[in-house]
Design a protein around this motif. Structure first.
Motif, PDB file in Angstrom:
ATOM      1  N   ALA A 126      85.926  30.018  28.133  1.00  0.00           N
ATOM      2  CA  ALA A 126      86.225  28.891  29.007  1.00  0.00           C
ATOM      3  C   ALA A 126      85.229  27.776  28.750  1.00  0.00           C
ATOM      4  O   ALA A 126      84.125  28.022  28.259  1.00  0.00           O
ATOM      5  CB  ALA A 126      86.163  29.344  30.466  1.00  0.00           C
ATOM      6  N   PRO A 127      85.590  26.544  29.082  1.00  0.00           N
ATOM      7  CA  PRO A 127      84.674  25.418  28.869  1.00  0.00           C
ATOM      8  C   PRO A 127      83.329  25.652  29.534  1.00  0.00           C
ATOM      9  O   PRO A 127      83.258  25.988  30.724  1.00  0.00           O
ATOM     10  CB  PRO A 127      85.419  24.250  29.514  1.00  0.00           C
ATOM     11  N   GLY A 128      82.271  25.509  28.782  1.00  0.00           N
ATOM     12  CA  GLY A 128      80.932  25.655  29.318  1.00  0.00           C
ATOM     13  C   GLY A 128      80.478  27.078  29.552  1.00  0.00           C
ATOM     14  O   GLY A 128      79.402  27.300  30.122  1.00  0.00           O
ATOM     15  N   LYS A 129      81.290  28.045  29.119  1.00  0.00           N
ATOM     16  CA  LYS A 129      80.942  29.452  29.339  1.00  0.00           C
ATOM     17  C   LYS A 129      80.881  30.204  28.014  1.00  0.00           C
ATOM     18  O   LYS A 129      81.369  29.742  26.993  1.00  0.00           O
ATOM     19  CB  LYS A 129      81.958  30.104  30.273  1.00  0.00           C
ATOM     20  N   GLU A 130      80.290  31.389  28.073  1.00  0.00           N
ATOM     21  CA  GLU A 130      80.226  32.223  26.882  1.00  0.00           C
ATOM     22  C   GLU A 130      81.568  32.912  26.633  1.00  0.00           C
ATOM     23  O   GLU A 130      82.371  33.101  27.546  1.00  0.00           O
ATOM     24  CB  GLU A 130      79.118  33.268  27.034  1.00  0.00           C
ATOM     25  N   ARG A 131      81.770  33.302  25.388  1.00  0.00           N
ATOM     26  CA  ARG A 131      82.951  34.072  25.033  1.00  0.00           C
ATOM     27  C   ARG A 131      82.886  35.440  25.719  1.00  0.00           C
ATOM     28  O   ARG A 131      81.842  36.092  25.724  1.00  0.00           O
ATOM     29  CB  ARG A 131      83.020  34.231  23.517  1.00  0.00           C
ATOM     30  N   MET A 161     100.672  37.379  28.406  1.00  0.00           N
ATOM     31  CA  MET A 161      99.963  36.909  29.580  1.00  0.00           C
ATOM     32  C   MET A 161     100.970  36.409  30.613  1.00  0.00           C
ATOM     33  O   MET A 161     101.686  35.432  30.358  1.00  0.00           O
ATOM     34  CB  MET A 161      98.989  35.788  29.202  1.00  0.00           C
ATOM     35  N   ASN A 162     101.019  37.067  31.749  1.00  0.00           N
ATOM     36  CA  ASN A 162     101.922  36.699  32.837  1.00  0.00           C
ATOM     37  C   ASN A 162     101.119  36.274  34.053  1.00  0.00           C
ATOM     38  O   ASN A 162      99.923  36.544  34.151  1.00  0.00           O
ATOM     39  CB  ASN A 162     102.824  37.876  33.190  1.00  0.00           C
ATOM     40  N   SER A 163     101.790  35.623  34.980  1.00  0.00           N
ATOM     41  CA  SER A 163     101.150  35.185  36.232  1.00  0.00           C
ATOM     42  C   SER A 163      99.843  34.462  35.944  1.00  0.00           C
ATOM     43  O   SER A 163      98.812  34.737  36.567  1.00  0.00           O
ATOM     44  CB  SER A 163     100.911  36.388  37.147  1.00  0.00           C
ATOM     45  N   LEU A 164      99.889  33.540  35.023  1.00  0.00           N
ATOM     46  CA  LEU A 164      98.677  32.846  34.596  1.00  0.00           C
ATOM     47  C   LEU A 164      98.080  32.011  35.719  1.00  0.00           C
ATOM     48  O   LEU A 164      98.806  31.455  36.563  1.00  0.00           O
ATOM     49  CB  LEU A 164      98.964  31.983  33.376  1.00  0.00           C
ATOM     50  N   LYS A 165      96.758  31.942  35.705  1.00  0.00           N
ATOM     51  CA  LYS A 165      95.998  31.197  36.716  1.00  0.00           C
ATOM     52  C   LYS A 165      95.130  30.148  36.006  1.00  0.00           C
ATOM     53  O   LYS A 165      94.797  30.308  34.822  1.00  0.00           O
ATOM     54  CB  LYS A 165      95.083  32.157  37.478  1.00  0.00           C
ATOM     55  N   PRO A 166      94.733  29.113  36.711  1.00  0.00           N
ATOM     56  CA  PRO A 166      93.864  28.102  36.084  1.00  0.00           C
ATOM     57  C   PRO A 166      92.593  28.704  35.489  1.00  0.00           C
ATOM     58  O   PRO A 166      92.111  28.219  34.451  1.00  0.00           O
ATOM     59  CB  PRO A 166      93.550  27.151  37.250  1.00  0.00           C
ATOM     60  N   GLU A 167      92.075  29.746  36.104  1.00  0.00           N
ATOM     61  CA  GLU A 167      90.849  30.367  35.581  1.00  0.00           C
ATOM     62  C   GLU A 167      91.081  31.141  34.285  1.00  0.00           C
ATOM     63  O   GLU A 167      90.118  31.614  33.669  1.00  0.00           O
ATOM     64  CB  GLU A 167      90.218  31.288  36.634  1.00  0.00           C
ATOM     65  N   ASP A 168      92.321  31.263  33.851  1.00  0.00           N
ATOM     66  CA  ASP A 168      92.611  31.864  32.554  1.00  0.00           C
ATOM     67  C   ASP A 168      92.486  30.843  31.416  1.00  0.00           C
ATOM     68  O   ASP A 168      92.586  31.208  30.245  1.00  0.00           O
ATOM     69  CB  ASP A 168      94.026  32.449  32.526  1.00  0.00           C
ATOM     70  N   THR A 169      92.273  29.603  31.760  1.00  0.00           N
ATOM     71  CA  THR A 169      92.149  28.546  30.757  1.00  0.00           C
ATOM     72  C   THR A 169      90.974  28.794  29.825  1.00  0.00           C
ATOM     73  O   THR A 169      89.895  29.177  30.274  1.00  0.00           O
ATOM     74  CB  THR A 169      91.992  27.181  31.446  1.00  0.00           C
ATOM     75  N   GLY A 170      91.202  28.559  28.533  1.00  0.00           N
ATOM     76  CA  GLY A 170      90.130  28.717  27.565  1.00  0.00           C
ATOM     77  C   GLY A 170      90.683  28.850  26.154  1.00  0.00           C
ATOM     78  O   GLY A 170      91.904  28.820  25.952  1.00  0.00           O
ATOM     79  N   VAL A 171      89.780  29.016  25.219  1.00  0.00           N
ATOM     80  CA  VAL A 171      90.168  29.314  23.848  1.00  0.00           C
ATOM     81  C   VAL A 171      90.191  30.836  23.699  1.00  0.00           C
ATOM     82  O   VAL A 171      89.210  31.506  24.021  1.00  0.00           O
ATOM     83  CB  VAL A 171      89.193  28.688  22.838  1.00  0.00           C
ATOM     84  N   TYR A 172      91.312  31.332  23.241  1.00  0.00           N
ATOM     85  CA  TYR A 172      91.496  32.777  23.082  1.00  0.00           C
ATOM     86  C   TYR A 172      91.319  33.154  21.610  1.00  0.00           C
ATOM     87  O   TYR A 172      91.927  32.537  20.728  1.00  0.00           O
ATOM     88  CB  TYR A 172      92.875  33.193  23.586  1.00  0.00           C
TER      89      TYR A 172
END
Length: 123
Positions: A40-45, A83-94
């Motif tokens: 996620a932005p600003g966070k570790e992998r 990925m189902n029932s996605l939430k905003p907190e799932d945002t990121g580079v996978y």
């Protein structure tokens, strides 16, 4: 060494679904565990999910249990993350990842990384 290329990222609204794919080349795909991490932005992998070489066993981080499903097709040398029932907190580079075992993957002992695919979930 296995080379990995992801696809399937995109933008969806909360509650939507995406399916990520990872195609492997080189190495021996069926000998390695496959998995997914996200950053996620600003966070570790961080670890998301993994599947054993046979596909028989899977493991997930708590926040995605019941919503995400990891799988693989050894004949096609591919791994997937539904990925189902996605939430905003799932945002990121996978990122797709390969490791000797699922345990090694949980320790971030990664043999190969993909280049990453962006997933954006809007509220």
């Amino acid at each position: 060494q296995v080379q990995l290329v992801e696809s399937g990222g995109g933008s969806v609204q909360t509650g939507g679904s995406l399916r990520l794919s990872c195609v492997a080349s080189g190495g021996t795909f069926s000998d390695v565990a496959m998995g997914w991490f996200r950053q996620a932005p600003g966070k570790e992998r961080s670890f998301v999910a993994a599947v054993t070489w046979s596909g028989a066993n899977t493991v997930y981080t708590d926040s995605v249990k019941g919503r995400f499903t990891v799988s693989r097709d050894n004949a096609k040398t591919m791994a997937f993350l539904q990925m189902n029932s996605l939430k905003p907190e799932d945002t990121g580079v996978y990122y797709c990842a390969a490791a000797q075992t699922v345990a090694a993957m949980r320790r971030s002992e990664i043999a190969s990384w993909g280049q990453g695919t962006q997933v954006t979930v809007s509220s």
